[in-house]
Design a protein around this motif. Sequence first.
Motif, PDB file in Angstrom:
ATOM      1  N   LEU A   1       0.818  -1.211   0.000  1.00  0.00           N
ATOM      2  CA  LEU A   1       0.000   0.000   0.000  1.00  0.00           C
ATOM      3  C   LEU A   1       0.856   1.268   0.000  1.00  0.00           C
ATOM      4  N   GLN A   2       1.948   1.252   0.737  1.00  0.00           N
ATOM      5  CA  GLN A   2       2.814   2.432   0.816  1.00  0.00           C
ATOM      6  C   GLN A   2       3.460   2.759  -0.522  1.00  0.00           C
ATOM      7  N   HIS A   3       3.713   1.757  -1.331  1.00  0.00           N
ATOM      8  CA  HIS A   3       4.286   1.994  -2.654  1.00  0.00           C
ATOM      9  C   HIS A   3       3.264   2.593  -3.618  1.00  0.00           C
ATOM     10  N   ARG A   4       1.988   2.446  -3.313  1.00  0.00           N
ATOM     11  CA  ARG A   4       0.942   2.959  -4.189  1.00  0.00           C
ATOM     12  C   ARG A   4       0.345   4.287  -3.735  1.00  0.00           C
ATOM     13  N   TYR A   5       0.475   4.581  -2.455  1.00  0.00           N
ATOM     14  CA  TYR A   5      -0.147   5.777  -1.897  1.00  0.00           C
ATOM     15  C   TYR A   5       0.907   6.634  -1.186  1.00  0.00           C
ATOM     16  N   PRO A   6       1.074   7.899  -1.596  1.00  0.00           N
ATOM     17  CA  PRO A   6       2.091   8.761  -0.985  1.00  0.00           C
ATOM     18  C   PRO A   6       1.736   9.147   0.459  1.00  0.00           C
ATOM     19  N   ARG A   7       2.764   9.284   1.277  1.00  0.00           N
ATOM     20  CA  ARG A   7       2.603   9.609   2.698  1.00  0.00           C
ATOM     21  C   ARG A   7       1.824  10.910   2.897  1.00  0.00           C
ATOM     22  N   ARG A   8       2.089  11.931   2.098  1.00  0.00           N
ATOM     23  CA  ARG A   8       1.449  13.238   2.332  1.00  0.00           C
ATOM     24  C   ARG A   8      -0.063  13.177   2.134  1.00  0.00           C
ATOM     25  N   ASP A   9      -0.547  12.308   1.263  1.00  0.00           N
ATOM     26  CA  ASP A   9      -1.983  12.212   0.999  1.00  0.00           C
ATOM     27  C   ASP A   9      -2.667  11.088   1.777  1.00  0.00           C
ATOM     28  N   PHE A  10      -1.905  10.091   2.190  1.00  0.00           N
ATOM     29  CA  PHE A  10      -2.453   8.905   2.866  1.00  0.00           C
ATOM     30  C   PHE A  10      -1.611   8.580   4.101  1.00  0.00           C
ATOM     31  N   PRO A  11      -1.602   9.461   5.111  1.00  0.00           N
ATOM     32  CA  PRO A  11      -0.675   9.322   6.237  1.00  0.00           C
ATOM     33  C   PRO A  11      -0.859   8.062   7.067  1.00  0.00           C
ATOM     34  N   VAL A  12      -2.071   7.589   7.236  1.00  0.00           N
ATOM     35  CA  VAL A  12      -2.298   6.424   8.098  1.00  0.00           C
ATOM     36  C   VAL A  12      -1.624   5.177   7.530  1.00  0.00           C
ATOM     37  N   LEU A  13      -1.613   5.051   6.208  1.00  0.00           N
ATOM     38  CA  LEU A  13      -1.007   3.869   5.589  1.00  0.00           C
ATOM     39  C   LEU A  13       0.496   3.798   5.833  1.00  0.00           C
ATOM     40  N   HIS A  14       1.090   4.889   6.288  1.00  0.00           N
ATOM     41  CA  HIS A  14       2.527   4.951   6.556  1.00  0.00           C
ATOM     42  C   HIS A  14       2.838   5.021   8.047  1.00  0.00           C
ATOM     43  N   ALA A  15       1.845   4.959   8.900  1.00  0.00           N
ATOM     44  CA  ALA A  15       2.028   5.158  10.341  1.00  0.00           C
ATOM     45  C   ALA A  15       1.998   3.836  11.098  1.00  0.00           C
ATOM     46  N   ALA A  16       3.173   3.376  11.519  1.00  0.00           N
ATOM     47  CA  ALA A  16       3.248   2.132  12.293  1.00  0.00           C
ATOM     48  C   ALA A  16       2.474   2.261  13.599  1.00  0.00           C
ATOM     49  N   ALA A  17       2.533   3.436  14.223  1.00  0.00           N
ATOM     50  CA  ALA A  17       1.835   3.651  15.489  1.00  0.00           C
ATOM     51  C   ALA A  17       0.319   3.532  15.324  1.00  0.00           C
ATOM     52  N   ALA A  18      -0.177   3.681  14.106  1.00  0.00           N
ATOM     53  CA  ALA A  18      -1.606   3.535  13.815  1.00  0.00           C
ATOM     54  C   ALA A  18      -1.901   2.190  13.153  1.00  0.00           C
ATOM     55  N   GLY A  19      -0.972   1.250  13.264  1.00  0.00           N
ATOM     56  CA  GLY A  19      -1.178  -0.085  12.688  1.00  0.00           C
ATOM     57  C   GLY A  19      -1.281  -0.081  11.181  1.00  0.00           C
ATOM     58  N   PHE A  20      -0.652   0.926  10.529  1.00  0.00           N
ATOM     59  CA  PHE A  20      -0.690   1.089   9.072  1.00  0.00           C
ATOM     60  C   PHE A  20      -2.121   1.174   8.543  1.00  0.00           C
ATOM     61  N   GLY A  21      -3.049   1.552   9.427  1.00  0.00           N
ATOM     62  CA  GLY A  21      -4.439   1.752   9.016  1.00  0.00           C
ATOM     63  C   GLY A  21      -5.287   0.501   8.951  1.00  0.00           C
ATOM     64  N   PHE A  22      -4.708  -0.668   9.172  1.00  0.00           N
ATOM     65  CA  PHE A  22      -5.475  -1.906   9.038  1.00  0.00           C
ATOM     66  C   PHE A  22      -6.542  -2.001  10.129  1.00  0.00           C
ATOM     67  N   VAL A  23      -7.766  -2.318   9.701  1.00  0.00           N
ATOM     68  CA  VAL A  23      -8.888  -2.436  10.620  1.00  0.00           C
ATOM     69  C   VAL A  23      -8.956  -3.849  11.194  1.00  0.00           C
ATOM     70  N   HIS A  24      -8.465  -4.821  10.455  1.00  0.00           N
ATOM     71  CA  HIS A  24      -8.474  -6.220  10.891  1.00  0.00           C
ATOM     72  C   HIS A  24      -7.337  -6.953  10.191  1.00  0.00           C
ATOM     73  N   ARG A  25      -7.174  -8.221  10.524  1.00  0.00           N
ATOM     74  CA  ARG A  25      -6.084  -9.017   9.955  1.00  0.00           C
ATOM     75  C   ARG A  25      -6.629 -10.339   9.410  1.00  0.00           C
ATOM     76  N   LEU A  26      -5.838 -10.950   8.552  1.00  0.00           N
ATOM     77  CA  LEU A  26      -6.075 -12.325   8.108  1.00  0.00           C
ATOM     78  C   LEU A  26      -4.755 -13.071   8.231  1.00  0.00           C
ATOM     79  N   ASP A  27      -4.820 -14.366   8.464  1.00  0.00           N
ATOM     80  CA  ASP A  27      -3.598 -15.170   8.508  1.00  0.00           C
ATOM     81  C   ASP A  27      -2.870 -15.103   7.175  1.00  0.00           C
ATOM     82  N   VAL A  28      -1.564 -15.304   7.208  1.00  0.00           N
ATOM     83  CA  VAL A  28      -0.741 -15.261   5.992  1.00  0.00           C
ATOM     84  C   VAL A  28      -1.266 -16.241   4.951  1.00  0.00           C
ATOM     85  N   ALA A  29      -1.664 -17.424   5.374  1.00  0.00           N
ATOM     86  CA  ALA A  29      -2.112 -18.457   4.430  1.00  0.00           C
ATOM     87  C   ALA A  29      -3.511 -18.192   3.879  1.00  0.00           C
ATOM     88  N   SER A  30      -4.248 -17.260   4.474  1.00  0.00           N
ATOM     89  CA  SER A  30      -5.620 -16.966   4.047  1.00  0.00           C
ATOM     90  C   SER A  30      -5.656 -15.900   2.968  1.00  0.00           C
TER      91      SER A  30
END
Length: 108
Positions: free
Chosen positions: A68-97
């Motif tokens: 996601l960070q390679h597709r969306y610039p930090r200045r316009d999409f700050p949450v996707l670049h913020a580790a402290a905000a969990g990179f914006g993810f609302v939920h997770r899936l297992d790697v194999a899923s």
Amino acid sequence: SVDRRAASQRRRREWPALPAPQLRKDDNVQEPSMLFDLRGMVVVMKPPGWEVDSVANDAGASCLSLFLQHRYPRRDFPVLHAAAAGFGFVHRLDVASSGLILAGSSFE
């Protein structure tokens, strides 16, 4: 309006920058696809082999946050670049899923 946008930008939190890791390319792993890019959120189809990495990557899988960070610039999409905000993810899936992943893309 311009005044609303300026006020919104002043209210944004400044998150510490992380070093820019390289997006790992693995010929045996399908690349995620963007399904929706809506105001304040994105929906991604995560294939197997990608980690929804809201914390450190321990699985040795390709990181969805970097995709996601390679597709969306930090200045316009700050949450996707913020580790402290969990990179914006609302939920997770297992790697194999595989499945849909919702991520916030702004603090608004």
